[in-house]
Design an enzyme around this catalytic site. Structure first.
Site, PDB file in Angstrom:
ATOM      1  N   CYS A  79       0.849  -1.204   0.000  1.00  0.00           N
ATOM      2  CA  CYS A  79       0.000   0.000   0.000  1.00  0.00           C
ATOM      3  C   CYS A  79       0.881   1.251   0.000  1.00  0.00           C
ATOM      4  O   CYS A  79       1.519   1.572   1.007  1.00  0.00           O
ATOM      5  CB  CYS A  79      -0.914  -0.033   1.221  1.00  0.00           C
ATOM      6  SG  CYS A  79      -1.808   1.504   1.518  1.00  0.00           S
ATOM      7  N   CYS A  82      -0.013   3.973   2.559  1.00  0.00           N
ATOM      8  CA  CYS A  82       0.380   3.543   3.902  1.00  0.00           C
ATOM      9  C   CYS A  82       1.817   3.959   4.207  1.00  0.00           C
ATOM     10  O   CYS A  82       2.152   4.276   5.355  1.00  0.00           O
ATOM     11  CB  CYS A  82       0.256   2.027   4.039  1.00  0.00           C
ATOM     12  SG  CYS A  82      -1.423   1.379   3.857  1.00  0.00           S
TER      13      CYS A  82
END
Length: 329
Positions: A79, A82
């Site tokens: 991700c 993230c």
């Protein structure tokens, strides 16, 4: 932000209207037990950010949340957002110096937790306070927004549950098992209205909604700003209104009589009790928009009462307030 029950479905748990009171009592009891077992002392800065998995969730998040707010960062290695958000949250955890603990959960390795929290996309950030969970935000939010959300979380945790955070010793070493260490905050002295609030809880346990309403009103007569009493009163009054309602007839009337303001108000109450928060708010905002005079005031006032039930800093309330302002002006 009002802490909600552990269910991530968005349903307001009105059957557990006393959840905040019970959670506060459990938090105080847990702190007292920790103190008896020698759980006091400062924690290291490193222990403010922990990796959590399904096996350790109850210990590292639920139990820990009885002493300090736990912010959960759901992330994954693949991700990209993230990779921007996680370091920011870690930096803020250190900067806030024990006012909250950051728990990092890898969704790829902990699919069950991802499902339990109803995660639809990552990054996703939740908080758990005194065993109760609430969503904070999703996506890589800007730092000022994150700070504002954390400030609200900390304020609620302190005012409603007496969670003042951990004592951090920057020179302390995070030895083996340090991630599970928590500082036992001193028990919060009983407040002047605890007996009255407890009377309201006992009335709710006994199914005496009228008694609960009166007990909350007794608190508010002396302390109009008491947050727990305001929330409890709004919820108890809602339960009282729908207690003997014929749900099928209420919904039939609302569908057949869209111009009947009282029918829409009654249906909005049922919407909220059933967990359909946006439906309840939308129904009343629409009613305000197409009415005037006393009818408009009645719908507006009921909407404001339902805001109290959900909590003034719930994002659904914030959105509904904006919609209400557009309908009025």
């Amino acid at each position: 932000m009002q802490p909600r029950n552990m269910s991530m479905s968005g349903v307001v748990d009105l059957a557990a209207v006393k959840a905040a009171q019970e959670a506060k009592a459990k938090a105080e009891q847990a702190r007292a037990e920790a103190a008896k077992q020698g759980g006091g002392g400062a924690v290291s800065t490193a222990s403010l950010v922990i990796d959590v998995d399904e096996a350790g969730f109850e210990r590292d998040v639920l139990q820990r949340s009885t002493e300090v707010p736990v912010v959960i960062d759901f992330w994954a290695e693949w991700c990209e957002p993230c990779k921007q958000l996680s370091p920011l949250l870690e930096r803020l955890a250190a900067e806030y110096n024990g006012r909250f603990v950051l728990a990092k959960i890898d969704v790829d390795a902990n699919q069950m937790l991802m499902q339990q929290f109803g995660i639809q996309g990552i990054p996703a950030v939740f908080a758990v306070v005194a065993g109760q969970a609430l969503p904070l935000f999703q996506g890589a939010a800007p730092e000022p927004q994150i700070r504002g959300t954390l400030d609200q979380l900390i304020q609620v945790a302190e005012q409603r549950f007496g969670l003042t955070g951990l004592t951090v010793d920057p020179d302390a070493e995070a030895g083996p098992g340090a991630e599970a260490e928590v500082d036992a905050a001193p028990a919060v002295p009983a407040g002047p209205y605890d007996a009255l609030l407890e009377a309201a809880v006992q009335a709710l346990d006994a199914g005496d909604l009228g008694g609960a309403v009166q007990a909350y009103k007794n608190v508010l007569s002396d302390d109009p700003g008491n947050t727990e009493a305001k929330l409890g009163l709004a919820q108890a009054e809602l339960l009282q209104r729908v207690q003997n309602a014929d749900a099928q007839q209420v919904r039939k009337d609302a569908a057949e009589k869209p111009a009947d303001v009282q029918a829409q108000i009654a249906a909005a109450d049922l919407d909220l009790v059933g967990g359909h928060v946006e439906d309840a708010f939308g129904r009343l905002v629409d009613t305000v928009a197409r009415t005037a005079g006393d009818d408009r005031d009645a719908a507006r006032m009921r909407l404001l009462e339902l805001f109290e039930v959900v909590g003034s800093d719930d994002p659904r309330v914030t959105a509904a307030r904006r919609a209400l302002a557009r309908a009025l002006f």
